[in-house]
Write an enzyme that holds these catalytic residues in place. Sequence first.
Site, short mmCIF file in Angstrom:
data_model
loop_
_atom_site.label_atom_id
_atom_site.label_comp_id
_atom_site.label_asym_id
_atom_site.label_seq_id
_atom_site.Cartn_x
_atom_site.Cartn_y
_atom_site.Cartn_z
N ASP A 49 -1.66 -3.51 7.44
CA ASP A 49 -0.46 -3.12 6.72
C ASP A 49 -0.09 -4.20 5.70
O ASP A 49 0.38 -5.28 6.08
CB ASP A 49 0.70 -2.90 7.69
CG ASP A 49 1.91 -2.27 7.02
OD1 ASP A 49 1.83 -1.91 5.83
OD2 ASP A 49 2.96 -2.12 7.70
N ASP A 101 0.02 -0.61 -2.22
CA ASP A 101 0.07 -0.53 -0.77
C ASP A 101 -1.21 0.10 -0.21
O ASP A 101 -1.62 1.16 -0.67
CB ASP A 101 1.29 0.31 -0.35
CG ASP A 101 1.50 0.35 1.15
OD1 ASP A 101 1.19 -0.65 1.83
OD2 ASP A 101 1.98 1.38 1.64
#
Length: 442
Positions: free
Chosen positions: A108, A318
């Site tokens: 992440d 991301d």
Amino acid sequence: MQRLVSVVLVLIACSVAEAAFGAGDIRVDLTHVDAGKELPKQELIRRAMQRSKARAAALSVVRNGGGFYGRSAQRRPAGVPVRPSGDLEYVLDLAVGTPPQPISVLLDTGSDLIWTQCDTCTACLRQPDPLFSPGMSSSYEPMRCTGQLCGDILHHGCTRPDACTYRYSYGDGTTTLGYYATERFTFTSSSGGRQTVPLGFGCGTMNVGSLNNASGIVGFGRDPLSLVSQLSIRRFSYCLTPYASSKKSTLVFGSLADDGLFDDATGPVQTTPLLQSRQNPTFYYVAFTGVTVGARRLRIPASAFALSSDGSGGVIIDSGTALTLFPAAVLAEVVRTFRSQLRLPFANGSSPDDGVCFAAPVTAGRLVSQVVVPRMTFHFEGAALDLPRQNYVLEDHRRGHLCILLADSGDDGATIGNFVQQDMRVLYDLERETLSFAPVEC
């Protein structure tokens, strides 16, 4: 006294590991969360779209709350559901403890905490690996409350001076509580080499949400708790393969001093600045400036992509979001221009999970030839990303739909998702504060 000596030895080991880390970079395989499920490409992408909607809601909560991952007292906008933290895309395998106990963790780039579930958990989530057992590891060391990383956790407790407890909440409502400790993490490179380093991590004993068939999360964000910060990693890079590919994606981190990182590039290497937000310091913001559809640069004001002083707006890159997410007004302009050049009607009966879909002519269960679609280019300060067709278009032959892989971010911020990053080498250089990318057959 013995406990104090043990803590000192752990701190010395941390310093040695961090100093030596740049001498040998780590190259690990990344596995997509849906790998091995033998799903058709359309279904793989549709599932990723659904996860993106949940991820968009989580990111919106973070940005609208003016906070960041790790803050639990956030204002949740009305109507935004609580979502599991498992709405991420890539898993890496590593081992924790002495002797090493294997675990799989979600990558992440939008959070910081490194954590896994421990076998002392009273509220445990489903996971594929055995729960990590601190009692079976000779190198497990609870962190004292005076430890610097303990103080870096916004919500930490000190019921005993020799045990730091933590509570860490994500923007989607997922929460892990437990003990913060130091342990040895072993990374095995795809070439077979190994590196073992001590890291501060959360030993989760009460966990709410979902880990999407993983055993924890490793944060690659910009705050002190992340793997990047703890190991003083100045550069990391990934190369993401298409979802339906049999090849695995790769992640490389360390000093990356080798100038040959882009030797296999099939196009030019481009570089744009990375930006930072004091309000949301975890995220990797980029200097995004606009969109071209076909031959037309859209008249979208620069303010639509600007990072505001209050932490709102801005564009992040991301790894954990599949779709690219734009504010509603920007998305509407992109779709309007795309449709006017495509000259196809919107598809009837398409669901929100399908993205933005158009009705394409079908014969014998296949789209009539390959529909010519307008090209799409994302513009950054000093760089322009000309998207390959497969990175922003999905053809659903069965339903006769042609869909573009974009969605509403739910607020005034935007996210560059991993679809547009597939078959591309992406380099985060935290020393130069730049993001570089080039097309590669990953």
